[in-house]
Scaffold this motif. Structure first.
Motif, short mmCIF file in Angstrom:
data_model
loop_
_atom_site.label_atom_id
_atom_site.label_comp_id
_atom_site.label_asym_id
_atom_site.label_seq_id
_atom_site.Cartn_x
_atom_site.Cartn_y
_atom_site.Cartn_z
N GLY A 62 0.81 -1.35 -0.02
CA GLY A 62 0.28 -0.14 -0.10
C GLY A 62 0.87 1.35 0.14
N ARG A 63 0.31 2.30 -0.16
CA ARG A 63 0.90 3.76 -0.22
C ARG A 63 0.02 4.57 0.50
N GLY A 64 0.41 5.49 1.40
CA GLY A 64 0.09 6.66 2.03
C GLY A 64 0.25 7.62 1.67
N HIS A 65 -0.62 8.81 1.17
CA HIS A 65 -0.55 10.14 0.84
C HIS A 65 0.26 11.05 2.04
N MET A 112 -12.62 6.06 -7.95
CA MET A 112 -12.21 5.64 -6.62
C MET A 112 -12.15 4.00 -6.43
N ARG A 113 -11.31 3.53 -6.01
CA ARG A 113 -11.21 1.90 -5.68
C ARG A 113 -11.11 1.98 -4.17
N ASP A 114 -11.20 0.51 -3.72
CA ASP A 114 -11.37 0.24 -2.26
C ASP A 114 -10.27 0.64 -1.56
N ARG A 115 -8.90 0.62 -2.20
CA ARG A 115 -7.83 1.01 -1.65
C ARG A 115 -7.76 2.47 -1.58
N ARG A 118 -9.86 3.60 1.57
CA ARG A 118 -9.04 2.95 2.89
C ARG A 118 -8.22 4.24 3.05
N ILE A 119 -7.43 4.69 2.04
CA ILE A 119 -6.43 5.70 2.30
C ILE A 119 -7.16 7.15 2.86
N PHE A 120 -8.42 7.32 2.33
CA PHE A 120 -9.23 8.59 2.48
C PHE A 120 -9.33 8.43 3.96
N ARG A 121 -10.23 7.31 4.48
CA ARG A 121 -10.43 7.19 5.78
C ARG A 121 -9.14 7.32 6.81
N ARG A 138 -16.24 13.18 -0.27
CA ARG A 138 -15.22 13.88 -0.55
C ARG A 138 -15.41 15.50 -0.75
N SER A 139 -16.39 15.75 -0.96
CA SER A 139 -16.87 17.36 -1.21
C SER A 139 -18.25 17.53 -1.21
N TRP A 140 -18.79 18.51 -0.79
CA TRP A 140 -20.14 18.85 -0.80
C TRP A 140 -20.77 18.28 -2.08
N THR A 141 -20.05 19.06 -3.29
CA THR A 141 -20.80 18.70 -4.67
C THR A 141 -20.91 17.39 -4.97
N GLU A 142 -19.96 16.46 -4.38
CA GLU A 142 -20.24 15.07 -4.97
C GLU A 142 -21.41 14.30 -4.07
N SER A 143 -22.05 14.85 -3.07
CA SER A 143 -22.78 14.12 -2.10
C SER A 143 -24.21 14.20 -2.87
#
Length: 565
Positions: A62-65, A112-115, A118-121, A138-143
């Motif tokens: 894995g890889r974390g930002h 967006m994928r499961d990975r 996971r990184i987002f959370r 992720r943002s208001w507009t995508e809700s």
């Protein structure tokens, strides 16, 4: 064919020359860590193959930002001198393997994928359980928030959702019961108000025929100040949508609140004690209350409201509303408004989950989704925690004046004490030192409490001296410093006190005065400070005997008796 060519063929097809290899004896128990250079197969790989191996390793781990890794990735062009390792073939192979090194913030929602989730959370310290948890915002507009509510959010000026809002709102829009565990100052109000408004906007509008049946939504909070703060915040969202909010709190006459309810209100914000009172007087009924929020549930229990909460929750309608049956109910836009057999949505927010709150949740919430932001009951990472051992009230006041006169911490500042008389004494001491200090404790009436908070918010007072009444839910912007004139009796109260600063991602400082009488909480305090990435445990606290292990009053009495003996 020359001898050197023959040697090369033998080496290629028959292996290395056995005479040149060091043969290990069977009875030699020593493990040999070195190997012959010709045994290393990695050198025979192409740069592209080596690159694919490195990619495989990154896929595995894995890889974390936010973990400090570079964003160039194995696919990116890397040069050593003039040699380019990541050629076109390597990139094609990586793309064929499905590897996408972009961070989630660089991807559109549909990629967006499961990975990535996971990184987002992980990036926002979001943990959620309960089955079929929707992806966070992720943002208001995508809700999937209704457009009219999104317009209100934009008008109010909410730029980005907070972590609790990112996860609680998508779950709330499914009309599911929620347990939200998040630090104070994390934006919980909008996290429950937005789904609540989406819910009641689908219900029939108030008319003369139904307004007398009570509110559609009920929000309960432990203190008047927090209830009125929630009312103010809720009104920002509700009023543009045509919904009315009324608060029912102590400190004001029942007749006044009865007058405010004469035309009905879709949303009631109340403290449990006063709400129980108006229900018993038949001023208010809850015949059509469909959405219930308990904010700061642990604090309500600590203040002795558990019996009142049980009384109120038992008064809520248990039968299904008109137009519903035991199957699919009130289908709106292809979605079921309330799950099968359900008559209401119940949401509970708390910073900690003591046993009484767990009992409440178990009895009144049905298969709730549980959201935890960060670590439950832990201080926020934006507050630097400091400890000083200072004995005697006069010395403490003198030390506060030294801190204030250093001009290191701009107002507003909050000083916490444990008793009402101590608050009055400290405020007088600060006023003698030339500082404007307001006072907030349970001995003040409602108007005096509101005036004290307003004076701090408007800048008329530099400092608020308060008991734990101000330790929970009171939001004063840009508090730079919290001083514990007296250490709180529990570590939970300490965490909520210092949560008045370092809010909304800003940095804050908390200074706590300790004496040897605080032995019961010293161990917990040391543990709490040690968890903070920006705080250091003072040497005096770290070495103190009471901070080495948890010590109760009985243990202290027994040890003192042994010392005297």
């Amino acid at each position: 064919m020359t001898e050197s060519e023959m040697s090369a063929i033998r080496s290629r097809y028959l292996g290395v020359d056995k005479k040149k290899r060091k043969i290990r004896k069977m009875n030699d128990r020593k493990f040999v860590f070195d190997w012959d250079a010709q045994d290393d197969t990695l050198n025979n790989e192409s740069p592209a193959a080596a690159g694919i191996n490195r990619q495989g390793a990154q896929i595995m781990f894995g890889r974390g930002h936010l973990a400090g890794l570079d964003d160039t990735g194995p696919i990116a062009s890397r040069r050593t001198g003039d040699v380019q390792l990541a050629d076109a073939r390597e990139r094609r192979q990586a793309a064929k393997a499905g590897l996408d090194e972009r961070h989630w913030s660089e991807k559109p929602l549909e990629e967006m994928r499961d990975r990535d989730w996971r990184i987002f959370r992980e990036d926002f310290s979001i943990s959620a359980r309960g089955g079929q948890i929707p992806h966070p915002l992720r943002s208001w507009t995508e809700s999937s928030i209704p457009v009219q509510i999104l317009e209100v959010i934009e008008k109010i000026g909410y730029k980005e959702p907070s972590p609790i809002q990112r996860q609680a709102i998508p779950i709330g829009l499914q009309n599911r019961d929620i347990i939200g565990i998040a630090e104070t100052g994390s934006g919980k109000t909008a996290a429950f108000v937005i789904p609540m408004l989406a819910f009641i906007s689908r219900l029939p509008p108030f008319t003369d025929e139904n307004r007398h049946l009570g509110p559609y939504a009920l929000i309960m909070a432990p203190t008047r100040e927090l209830a009125q703060q929630i009312e103010s915040e809720t009104r920002k969202f509700a009023s543009p949508l045509g919904f009315k909010c009324v608060s029912i709190v102590g400190g004001r006459s029942v007749e006044e609140q009865q007058f405010n309810l004469r035309e009905g209100a879709e949303i009631i914000i109340a403290t449990p004690g006063r709400l129980k009172d108006v229900i018993e007087r038949h001023v208010l009924v809850l015949s059509q209350c469909r959405y219930v929020v308990m904010d700061e549930a642990d604090r309500m229990v600590n203040l002795g409201f558990e019996a009142d909460l049980l009384f109120i929750l038992d008064r809520l309608p248990s039968e299904l509303m008109e137009g519903e049956d035991n199957g699919e109910q009130m289908d709106v836009d292809g979605e079921t408004m309330v799950r099968k057999g359900r008559s209401r949505v119940t949401t509970l927010f708390s910073a900690t989950m003591p046993p009484p709150v767990e009992r409440l949740a178990k009895k009144y919430l049905k298969r709730p989704a549980v959201i935890t932001i960060g670590e439950a009951g832990r201080a926020v990472d934006t507050v630097e925690q400091k400890v000083e051992f200072v004995a005697g009230d006069e010395k403490k006041i003198q030390r506060i004046l030294e801190i204030l006169n250093s001009n290191q911490y701009p107002p507003p500042i909050i000083v916490f004490v444990n008793q009402k008389k101590t608050a009055d004494m400290v405020a007088k001491g600060l006023q003698r030192g030339g500082w404007n200090a307001a006072i907030l404790h349970s001995g003040k009436n409602q108007e005096q409490r509101e005036a004290a908070l307003n004076s701090l918010r408007t800048g008329d007072a530099d400092i608020l001296v308060a008991t734990d009444l101000a330790g929970r839910g009171i939001d004063v912007q840009d508090v730079s410093l919290v001083i514990n004139f007296q250490m709180a009796n529990t570590i939970e109260a300490y965490v909520h006190r210092i949560g008045r600063t370092g809010r909304a991602g800003k940095q804050g400082t908390a200074i706590t005065f300790l004496t040897n009488e605080d032995y019961e909480v010293m161990y917990d305090l040391k543990q709490e400070i040690s968890k903070s990435p920006i705080s250091k445990v003072s040497i005096e606290l770290a070495k103190h005997e009471a901070a080495q292990h948890k010590m109760s009053r009985e243990m202290k009495r027994k040890r003192d008796a042994e010392d005297e003996g």
